[in-house]
Design a protein around this motif. Structure first.
Motif, PDB file in Angstrom:
ATOM      1  N   ILE A 208       0.825  -1.211   0.000  1.00 20.13           N
ATOM      2  CA  ILE A 208       0.000   0.000   0.000  1.00 20.13           C
ATOM      3  C   ILE A 208       0.857   1.257   0.000  1.00 20.13           C
ATOM      4  O   ILE A 208       0.617   2.195  -0.771  1.00 20.13           O
ATOM      5  CB  ILE A 208      -0.952  -0.016   1.212  1.00 20.13           C
ATOM      6  CG1 ILE A 208      -1.967  -1.157   1.076  1.00 20.13           C
ATOM      7  CG2 ILE A 208      -1.674   1.325   1.351  1.00 20.13           C
ATOM      8  CD1 ILE A 208      -2.792  -1.401   2.328  1.00 20.13           C
ATOM      9  N   LEU A 214      -1.994   6.056  -3.262  1.00 18.36           N
ATOM     10  CA  LEU A 214      -2.544   5.769  -1.938  1.00 18.36           C
ATOM     11  C   LEU A 214      -1.779   6.519  -0.846  1.00 18.36           C
ATOM     12  O   LEU A 214      -1.786   6.121   0.319  1.00 18.36           O
ATOM     13  CB  LEU A 214      -2.524   4.258  -1.670  1.00 18.36           C
ATOM     14  CG  LEU A 214      -3.214   3.377  -2.717  1.00 18.36           C
ATOM     15  CD1 LEU A 214      -3.065   1.904  -2.358  1.00 18.36           C
ATOM     16  CD2 LEU A 214      -4.690   3.753  -2.868  1.00 18.36           C
ATOM     17  N   VAL A 249      -9.025   0.548   0.990  1.00 23.15           N
ATOM     18  CA  VAL A 249      -8.090   1.672   0.941  1.00 23.15           C
ATOM     19  C   VAL A 249      -8.629   2.752   0.003  1.00 23.15           C
ATOM     20  O   VAL A 249      -8.581   2.588  -1.226  1.00 23.15           O
ATOM     21  CB  VAL A 249      -6.693   1.209   0.465  1.00 23.15           C
ATOM     22  CG1 VAL A 249      -5.701   2.363   0.563  1.00 23.15           C
ATOM     23  CG2 VAL A 249      -6.205   0.016   1.288  1.00 23.15           C
ATOM     24  N   ASN A 251      -8.553   5.851  -2.354  1.00 17.26           N
ATOM     25  CA  ASN A 251      -7.450   6.432  -3.121  1.00 17.26           C
ATOM     26  C   ASN A 251      -7.324   7.920  -2.821  1.00 17.26           C
ATOM     27  O   ASN A 251      -8.101   8.505  -2.052  1.00 17.26           O
ATOM     28  CB  ASN A 251      -7.627   6.161  -4.622  1.00 17.26           C
ATOM     29  CG  ASN A 251      -8.936   6.706  -5.175  1.00 17.26           C
ATOM     30  OD1 ASN A 251      -9.551   7.612  -4.618  1.00 17.26           O
ATOM     31  ND2 ASN A 251      -9.367   6.152  -6.308  1.00 17.26           N
ATOM     32  N   VAL A 406      -8.820  -1.153  -3.433  1.00 12.98           N
ATOM     33  CA  VAL A 406      -8.725   0.291  -3.607  1.00 12.98           C
ATOM     34  C   VAL A 406     -10.124   0.793  -3.958  1.00 12.98           C
ATOM     35  O   VAL A 406     -10.749   0.292  -4.904  1.00 12.98           O
ATOM     36  CB  VAL A 406      -7.716   0.676  -4.705  1.00 12.98           C
ATOM     37  CG1 VAL A 406      -7.675   2.190  -4.887  1.00 12.98           C
ATOM     38  CG2 VAL A 406      -6.325   0.140  -4.355  1.00 12.98           C
TER      39      VAL A 406
END
Length: 414
Positions: A208, A214, A249, A251, A406
């Motif tokens: 990551i 990210l 996660v 972006n 993502v």
């Protein structure tokens, strides 16, 4: 909010008592006559089979790529040993092509370590699993493979890479479909896969943090971890090889959108006109350094950021407490909208979690379309789960210690 529970003193005392009992048993056994050696009678995994797996992939030319990889990496001896008992999730030549390896020449050009990783990760040693032996419980089984990444610091224990078969929504190994199951051999069973099940090479933290798209998530982790150490630190967990996590996660664009709105509201509250407040908010949100700007600590408090981050880690309460100990691939989600708990549930047990919608949209990759909807809306005040869902723009990114998605929106827990 604690993320994982530490081993308590009672557990340590119990361990010492067990060790003492084992030592007493060992000493007592020393006073007995040693048993006479007995011959080992190996059993055939499939008595009706006529070939080992090694012999099978040698005679079946559709496995010539996999045979070459197994031979070059030295794994053919395990596959050919009639006394082995193994389960193999093997890619045939078409599966290699589906994975971007078009020819035998390309296979033979790959480093031994790469080929060894592919073959070792495809083998579950010591047991035979037919399709009927793979359960359909959410999210999947976890099985050790023949691939390990060395020993843990301070211990002689080798860390085995694990693989995740599932019969939810089909038959899968990780997120790769099994196209021909239960091919029986003398020394085990082979399941033919639609593509190579590639072994992960990085922990979540490295995977990551190395993605420039990210970088806001990385900065948010640093802010949310303020004052936290060890297992209470998100940064530590993402880098801890023996965890098993599912991380959503957002972006950079997703964070920029949320931060712009939050800072705009803050500046407007200070009396700035709308045009000036928006111009400044966009400028402030244009860099992940916004999370380390002390002038905005009252807006992006460590506890607020930490709560948002906790909402992006799926959790399981199988141990009696919600922990980020669950690895979910896109094929594991229910095909009807379903709520899944997150790390927020470790402090708010009755929180409904994240609403996940999954649909099978293609007979080939990526197979599924997955969206995630948070309870909170921005600006605040909307009905729960009334906001637009976050789309998974990248799915099933596999790491040593988990999998991450993502997404294009930051999810809010309230």
């Amino acid at each position: 909010m604690k993320i994982m529970k530490h081993t308590n003193i009672c557990s340590l005392r119990f361990g010492n008592l067990m060790l003492a009992a084992m030592m007493i048993a060992f000493v007592s056994s020393c006073n007995k006559s040693l048993p006479q050696p007995q011959p080992i009678n190996y059993t055939t995994a499939n008595p009706g089979a006529t070939q080992t797996i090694g012999q099978g992939i040698t005679s079946d030319t559709s496995f010539s790529f996999y045979l070459a990889a197994a031979t070059k990496s030295g794994m053919i001896s395990l596959l050919s040993n009639p006394n082995s008992v193994i389960t193999v999730f093997a890619p045939d030549n078409n599966a290699f092509r589906n994975s971007g390896i078009p020819s035998l020449a390309v296979v033979n050009s790959l480093p031994v370590a790469t080929l060894g990783g592919i073959v070792q990760y495809s083998i579950v040693p010591g047991i035979q699993y037919s399709k009927s032996g793979i359960n359909s419980a959410f999210p999947n089984m976890q099985l050790p493979t023949s691939l390990n990444i060395g020993t843990l610091p301070g211990t002689p224990v080798k860390l085995e890479m694990t693989t995740f078969p599932s019969t939810v929504n089909g038959f899968w190994i990780n997120n790769i479909p099994v196209v021909s199951p239960d091919i029986a051999y003398i020394n085990g069973v082979l399941h033919k896969t639609a593509a190579i099940v590639a072994p992960p090479t990085k922990v979540l933290k490295d995977a990551i943090y190395s993605d420039p798209n990210l970088s806001y998530f990385k900065a948010a982790i640093a802010r949310g971890d303020s004052g936290q150490t060890g297992l209470n630190s998100f940064d530590f967990l993402l880098g801890y090889a023996v965890t098993n996590m599912t991380v959503l996660v957002p972006n950079n664009a997703a964070f920029q959108q949320l931060i712009t709105g939050s800072v705009f509201a803050y500046l407007s509250g200070l009396g700035l006109d709308s045009t000036t407040a928006m111009t400044q908010a966009i400028n402030i949100a244009s860099s992940p350094a916004v999370f380390s700007n002390p002038d905005l600590f009252s807006v992006l408090t460590a506890s607020t950021v930490r709560g948002i981050l906790a909402y992006h880690l799926l959790a399981s309460n199988s141990s009696g407490a919600y922990q980020p100990s669950i690895r979910v691939f896109s094929n594991n989600f229910a095909l009807t909208p379903t709520f899944y708990p997150t790390m927020v549930n470790s402090s708010v047990i009755i929180h409904p979690g994240i609403l996940v919608s999954s649909a099978m949209v293609s007979p080939s990759f990526p197979f599924f379309k997955v969206t995630f909807t948070g309870m909170g809306t921005f600006p605040p005040g909307g009905q729960p789960y009334s906001g637009a869902p976050a789309n998974a723009v990248s799915m099933n990114n596999t790491a040593v210690n988990g999998v991450y998605y993502v997404i294009d929106k930051v999810l809010l827990p309230q």
